[in-house]
Write a protein that holds these residues in place. Structure first.
Motif, PDB file in Angstrom:
ATOM      1  N   CYS A  29     -23.484  20.779 -87.783  1.00  0.00           N
ATOM      2  CA  CYS A  29     -22.852  19.692 -88.549  1.00  0.00           C
ATOM      3  C   CYS A  29     -21.361  19.930 -88.750  1.00  0.00           C
ATOM      4  N   HIS A  30     -20.685  20.470 -87.757  1.00  0.00           N
ATOM      5  CA  HIS A  30     -19.234  20.602 -87.832  1.00  0.00           C
ATOM      6  C   HIS A  30     -18.635  20.245 -86.472  1.00  0.00           C
ATOM      7  N   ARG A  45     -19.434  20.953 -91.961  1.00  0.00           N
ATOM      8  CA  ARG A  45     -20.092  22.006 -92.742  1.00  0.00           C
ATOM      9  C   ARG A  45     -19.531  23.373 -92.356  1.00  0.00           C
ATOM     10  N   GLN A  47     -20.884  26.356 -92.781  1.00  0.00           N
ATOM     11  CA  GLN A  47     -21.974  27.315 -92.907  1.00  0.00           C
ATOM     12  C   GLN A  47     -21.600  28.654 -92.283  1.00  0.00           C
ATOM     13  N   PRO A  58     -17.983  25.224 -99.016  1.00  0.00           N
ATOM     14  CA  PRO A  58     -19.174  24.654 -98.375  1.00  0.00           C
ATOM     15  C   PRO A  58     -18.879  23.755 -97.188  1.00  0.00           C
ATOM     16  N   ALA A  59     -17.766  23.013 -97.258  1.00  0.00           N
ATOM     17  CA  ALA A  59     -17.483  22.061 -96.187  1.00  0.00           C
ATOM     18  C   ALA A  59     -16.032  21.622 -96.243  1.00  0.00           C
ATOM     19  N   SER A  90     -23.997  27.457 -86.501  1.00  0.00           N
ATOM     20  CA  SER A  90     -23.174  27.948 -87.608  1.00  0.00           C
ATOM     21  C   SER A  90     -22.121  28.932 -87.128  1.00  0.00           C
TER      22      SER A  90
END
Length: 450
Positions: A29-30, A45, A47, A58-59, A90
């Motif tokens: 999610c990045h 994100r 992570q 966190p983000a 991640s």
């Protein structure tokens, strides 16, 4: 919490940046966008510190991406530019024009090229054996799976590092061993090693990583696969894991037009576009019917609905699949019009982009109507998000965020020069500028689109 975007929006934070490539992960999610001047813009994100920031952050919002210059990283050559990037679940990788590479994020399996630890704090240099070869080589493209990474060099060699539990390193073994208590461990390779097998001596020109498998293409159009083979994602007709790069028989015939042109990998599937520009897929790519868990494509097969389309670009996300093809439907469109096609079962965050009030999921390829008239040339499909790169101009798209606060004064001089020198609002970002403050200065507002 920001609402999901049901169709493609222009991202305001990067609307004035000339982006040449964007990278994300089908299982993450990045994202990383690389600009024409060689900088990287990261968001999403964070992570395990995948964005190079402390994991306590966190983000990073897509409205305020962080900018990273190559020269800000240790060991960078003055004047170098970022030329490639990759995102795992991640962890993240960056490659500069001088062939050096950096990684940040989760490193419990050595996927950041460091001795195993929970995470790499900030972007750290990755050992680059290709730079020490004779003659010196350099990295030009990288890929990332869940717990491993791949590197493609200018001379066509492939290197791997990280976890080898499913053979995804292509070194001929998993390195399985027994830990105390009867638990099983697997080999971890924290420094890049040369991948051999069937690609030894071949010049590889393209690579892509699934969650735990890899696919590569050489100059002759031969396709090679290795790693985890659950759901027959390697397209070899069986589900046995493959420890070394193995040629895919379907793309090794004497007829050159049946060989590969480019390749892509999704979480549980692989895609090959042959030299006729026809799309073929293997593995699991939906949740029911043919192509699902119980009926995966055991070998590479055509998708009937797009067999007549000539592929220009393909990508696979978490549950989505994409292609760009010439638009033969619109005869009145400008030269080289394109059509963006998407499908994916169980998509539920608007990542297919069909628009407000339209179905979020599709089991068959469908034309993406909201992008009609937009010259899309690249797609990065993430776990729940999709990014498009398009040429300037074309059909108007909504912007994200829809409304932003803009400065009241010229963003260059921050002065109010009165009625004699009114500020001009940019049509792209709505920020005000005096004509004389622009580079180069202007005497009047330019005609046409600007």
């Amino acid at each position: 919490k920001s609402p999901d975007l049901p169709q493609a929006h222009i991202l305001r934070s990067l609307s004035n940046v000339k982006v040449t490539s964007i990278h994300t992960s089908h299982s993450g999610c990045h994202a990383i966008a690389l600009s024409l001047d060689g900088n990287a813009f990261l968001f999403g994100r964070n992570q395990n510190g995948a964005l190079g920031l402390p994991s306590s952050v966190p983000a990073v919002s897509e409205t305020t991406p962080i900018k990273v210059k190559p020269t800000s990283l240790p060991g960078a050559t003055p004047g170098s530019r970022f030329v490639s990037a990759a995102c795992g679940r991640s962890h993240s990788l960056l490659v500069a024009s001088d062939g050096h590479m950096w990684a940040s994020g989760a490193n419990n399996f050595g996927q950041c090229g460091q001795n195993p630890c929970s995470e790499t704090k900030g972007f750290k240099p990755v050992s680059s054996p290709w730079l020490k070869s004779d003659p010196a080589d350099k990295a030009i493209k990288i890929g990332a799976g869940l717990t491993f990474s791949l590197v493609l060099t200018e001379s066509g060699k492939v290197y791997s590092f990280g976890s080898g539990d499913k053979g995804q390193l292509g070194n001929g073994r998993t390195g399985e061993y027994i830990i105390t208590g009867g638990k099983t461990g697997f080999e971890i390779v924290s420094e890049p090693i040369l991948v051999k097998g069937a690609i030894d001596g071949k010049k590889i020109v393209d690579i892509s990583c699934g969650q735990q498998h890899s696919i590569a293409l050489d100059t002759d159009g031969y396709v090679y696969v290795w790693g985890f083979n659950g759901y027959c994602r390697l397209g070899l007709g069986h589900q046995k894991d493959v420890m070394l790069p193995t040629i895919v028989p379907q793309f090794s015939g004497e007829n050159e037009i049946t060989r590969g042109l480019f390749v892509a990998a999704g979480p549980t599937n692989s895609v090959v576009v042959d030299r006729q520009r026809m799309y073929q897929m293997a593995g699991k790519w939906k949740n029911s019917g043919e192509g699902s868990t119980g009926q995966p494509y055991t070998t590479f097969r055509f998708i009937p609905d797009i067999m007549s389309c000539k592929m220009l670009y393909v990508s696979s996300g978490g549950v989505t699949h994409w292609c760009i093809t010439p638009d033969d439907e619109d005869e009145n469109a400008p030269s080289s019009p394109v059509m963006t096609v998407a499908w994916g079962q169980n998509a539920h965050n608007g990542e297919l982009g069909f628009g407000e009030g339209q179905p979020k999921s599709a089991t068959k390829p469908q034309r993406l109507r909201p992008l009609d008239g937009v010259d899309v040339f690249s797609i990065a499909a993430g776990q729940n998000t999709t990014f498009f790169l398009a040429s300037p101009g074309g059909a108007e798209l909504p912007r994200h965020p829809e409304e932003v606060d803009h400065p009241e004064l010229c963003v260059i001089c921050s002065k109010d020069l009165g009625d004699d020198e009114l500020e001009l609002e940019c049509e792209k970002c709505d920020s005000p500028y005096h004509l004389k403050c622009l580079t180069p200065p202007l005497k009047e507002v330019p005609e046409g689109e600007w």
